[in-house]
Design a protein around this motif. Structure first.
Motif, PDB file in Angstrom:
ATOM      1  N   VAL A  62       1.122  57.026  79.681  1.00 54.84           N
ATOM      2  CA  VAL A  62       2.365  57.646  79.410  1.00 54.84           C
ATOM      3  C   VAL A  62       2.267  59.274  79.589  1.00 54.84           C
ATOM      4  O   VAL A  62       3.536  59.882  79.506  1.00 54.84           O
ATOM      5  CB  VAL A  62       2.515  57.438  77.679  1.00 54.84           C
ATOM      6  N   CYS A  63       1.313  59.811  79.833  1.00 53.77           N
ATOM      7  CA  CYS A  63       1.112  61.322  80.063  1.00 53.77           C
ATOM      8  C   CYS A  63       1.489  61.654  81.521  1.00 53.77           C
ATOM      9  O   CYS A  63       1.318  62.645  81.890  1.00 53.77           O
ATOM     10  CB  CYS A  63      -0.159  61.760  79.604  1.00 53.77           C
ATOM     11  N   VAL A  64       1.852  60.593  82.444  1.00 50.52           N
ATOM     12  CA  VAL A  64       1.973  60.963  83.562  1.00 50.52           C
ATOM     13  C   VAL A  64       3.609  61.050  83.850  1.00 50.52           C
ATOM     14  O   VAL A  64       4.200  60.440  83.293  1.00 50.52           O
ATOM     15  CB  VAL A  64       1.512  59.804  84.533  1.00 50.52           C
ATOM     16  N   GLY A  65       4.013  62.020  84.522  1.00 51.95           N
ATOM     17  CA  GLY A  65       5.501  62.186  84.724  1.00 51.95           C
ATOM     18  C   GLY A  65       6.154  63.091  83.796  1.00 51.95           C
ATOM     19  O   GLY A  65       5.710  64.127  83.504  1.00 51.95           O
ATOM     20  N   THR A  66       7.078  62.283  83.192  1.00 46.89           N
ATOM     21  CA  THR A  66       7.979  62.923  82.462  1.00 46.89           C
ATOM     22  C   THR A  66       7.237  63.736  81.149  1.00 46.89           C
ATOM     23  O   THR A  66       7.742  64.593  80.631  1.00 46.89           O
ATOM     24  CB  THR A  66       9.106  62.071  81.877  1.00 46.89           C
ATOM     25  N   HIS A  67       6.020  63.131  80.694  1.00 48.20           N
ATOM     26  CA  HIS A  67       5.730  63.531  79.326  1.00 48.20           C
ATOM     27  C   HIS A  67       4.411  64.505  79.643  1.00 48.20           C
ATOM     28  O   HIS A  67       3.731  64.809  78.661  1.00 48.20           O
ATOM     29  CB  HIS A  67       5.169  62.479  78.649  1.00 48.20           C
ATOM     30  N   GLN A  68       4.196  64.810  80.898  1.00 46.89           N
ATOM     31  CA  GLN A  68       2.563  65.246  81.279  1.00 46.89           C
ATOM     32  C   GLN A  68       2.655  66.854  80.533  1.00 46.89           C
ATOM     33  O   GLN A  68       1.718  67.199  80.255  1.00 46.89           O
ATOM     34  CB  GLN A  68       2.553  65.463  82.555  1.00 46.89           C
ATOM     35  N   ALA A  69       3.827  67.443  80.658  1.00 40.28           N
ATOM     36  CA  ALA A  69       3.821  68.968  79.922  1.00 40.28           C
ATOM     37  C   ALA A  69       3.476  68.955  78.467  1.00 40.28           C
ATOM     38  O   ALA A  69       2.740  69.524  78.125  1.00 40.28           O
ATOM     39  CB  ALA A  69       5.268  69.491  80.484  1.00 40.28           C
ATOM     40  N   ALA A  70       4.165  67.731  78.127  1.00 40.61           N
ATOM     41  CA  ALA A  70       3.892  67.551  76.498  1.00 40.61           C
ATOM     42  C   ALA A  70       2.443  67.661  75.968  1.00 40.61           C
ATOM     43  O   ALA A  70       1.847  68.063  74.997  1.00 40.61           O
ATOM     44  CB  ALA A  70       4.770  66.632  75.939  1.00 40.61           C
ATOM     45  N   CYS A  71       1.937  66.710  76.913  1.00 44.09           N
ATOM     46  CA  CYS A  71       0.540  66.150  76.808  1.00 44.09           C
ATOM     47  C   CYS A  71      -0.119  67.139  76.945  1.00 44.09           C
ATOM     48  O   CYS A  71      -1.380  67.485  76.204  1.00 44.09           O
ATOM     49  CB  CYS A  71       0.359  65.030  77.788  1.00 44.09           C
TER      50      CYS A  71
END
Length: 412
Positions: A62-71
């Motif tokens: 889930v940390c790839v793409g859309t959510h990577q910055a949050a991760c």
């Protein structure tokens, strides 16, 4: 001459096809997915603050793409377990296993072993969260198949819903930081058939202190079972679950490459011996010096262990090097060679590395420090002592010489 040797660890990988085939045949009833977690310790002498392992595991889940910055901002590191399957969801106003439900295991200690099998270290592995993506298998369910409320026992780290393909993804974050066994659930999920198209976990890795590890590759593995409620699984995905894989083998690879550097001033390849106060007492007054000596300064940087050994052009039986009269036939003069490395100590005895006598017959001492030492002023001391000086002075105008090699091996 001073010579610095920094060896490289040779790495070999052997594969035995028959052994692998036999193992797979024995596990036919339990499919397994393999995932890999990697971390490196490669300190930089110009960046003294780098004293810990760096996670080098490729992003997945889930940390790839859309959510990577949050991760990245929250220091979450997700990894896709490759587990896929189906879930029969039942809508009910409870936080039970019929809905969007993930049970997570307690922390583990994983032992990693060096390639030569001689050194082992323990690392801590905590599951701090998990995520699952469900897709309406038949495409006939509601647009929002999961509750938008807060989950039980956990916090909602990430969420994403696509109304177009009736998909829901949620990341649960444990409130206990991964210290125990916990189950997280949403309040309800629609009664429907769902595809589990992704199941990830978020983890925290507590690595060994790298300064105590020798350079090389360390590997280990732990296995998690994934399944439904009542199956004794480490990751419990609730009721109505059927999975393609129910075992996840997590492989760990820690790569340690210690920093080591000698900074030698110009002229360090030549040591001219003389009395400490010069030759005036001898030339003007005939006073025989008790010692001919020279000290060579240098700076040493090291984040790990290293050994020191000695080679001589003219070795003596007692392990000392000698210098030889190149003018007349005379007795070789023995050299006393001592090494001083402030801040370092013998890794076996704990003795400080101050005035360590170097010989060709010694067991090369393995030296280490309690911290990443950077450009520490150090010195080599060469001397001809006592009666040997008198013997040399019996041949005035002679030229004595000999090559000495001091070897620093950064992979002892």
């Amino acid at each position: 001459m001073i010579r610095h040797l920094c060896s490289t660890v040779a790495r070999h990988r052997l594969q035995f096809g028959l052994g692998v085939l036999a193992l797979l045949a024995g596990l036919a009833s339990a499919q397994a997915a393999d995932i890999y977690i990697t971390a490196d310790f490669k300190p930089d002498i110009d960046n003294s603050n780098q004293r810990e392992f760096v996670n080098t595991t490729p992003w997945s889940g889930v940390c790839v793409g859309t959510h990577q910055a949050a991760c990245i901002n929250n220091n979450w590191w997700s990894i896709d377990t490759k587990v896929r399957g189906t879930k029969q969801g039942i809508r009910e106003a409870t936080y039970g296993p019929n809905g969007f439900y993930i049970g997570m295991p307690a922390p583990r200690t994983v032992r990693v072993t060096s390639e030569d099998g001689l050194h082992t270290f323990d690392l801590g592995f905590n599951i701090i969260g998990a995520a699952m993506r469900l897709v309406d298998a038949d495409g006939d369910g509601p647009r929002e198949p999961a509750s938008s409320g807060n989950p039980s026992n956990c916090d909602l780290g990430l969420k994403n819903t696509s109304a177009l393909n009736r998909t829901v993804m949620r990341m649960f974050l444990r409130r206990d930081g991964g210290d125990g066994v916990v189950a997280c659930a949403l309040h309800w999920i629609s009664t429907n058939n769902y595809l589990i198209t992704e199941f990830d976990f978020t983890y925290k890795l507590t690595t060994p202190a790298p300064l105590a590890m020798r350079s090389g590759l360390y590997t280990g593995m732990t296995t998690f079972r994934v399944g439904g409620t009542g199956e004794g699984a480490d990751f419990d995905l609730g009721n109505g679950v059927a999975l393609d894989d129910n075992l996840v083998n997590v492989h760990f690879r820690l790569d340690v490459e210690h920093a080591f550097q000698l900074d030698l001033p110009p002229g360090s390849d030549r040591a001219v011996l003389a009395p400490k106060s010069g030759w005036t007492q001898w030339s003007d007054h005939g006073i025989v010096p008790t010692r001919l000596e020279r000290e060579l300064p240098f700076a040493l940087s090291s984040s790990g262990q290293f050994s020191v050994s000695l080679q001589c052009q003219h070795p003596l039986a007692d392990g000392r090097c000698a210098i030889r009269n190149m003018t007349v036939d005379a007795e070789d003069a023995p050299l006393d060679i001592r090494l001083t490395l402030p801040g370092f100590h013998d890794a076996v005895t704990g003795a400080d590395a101050l005035g360590v006598a170097l010989t060709t017959t010694m067991v090369p001492p393995v030296l280490t420090a309690d911290a990443f030492v950077i450009r520490r002023p150090s010195r080599l001391h060469f001397a001809v002592n006592g009666e040997a000086v008198t013997t040399m002075l019996a041949h005035p105008g002679s030229h004595y010489r000999g090559d000495v090699t001091v070897i620093f091996d950064a992979t002892p």
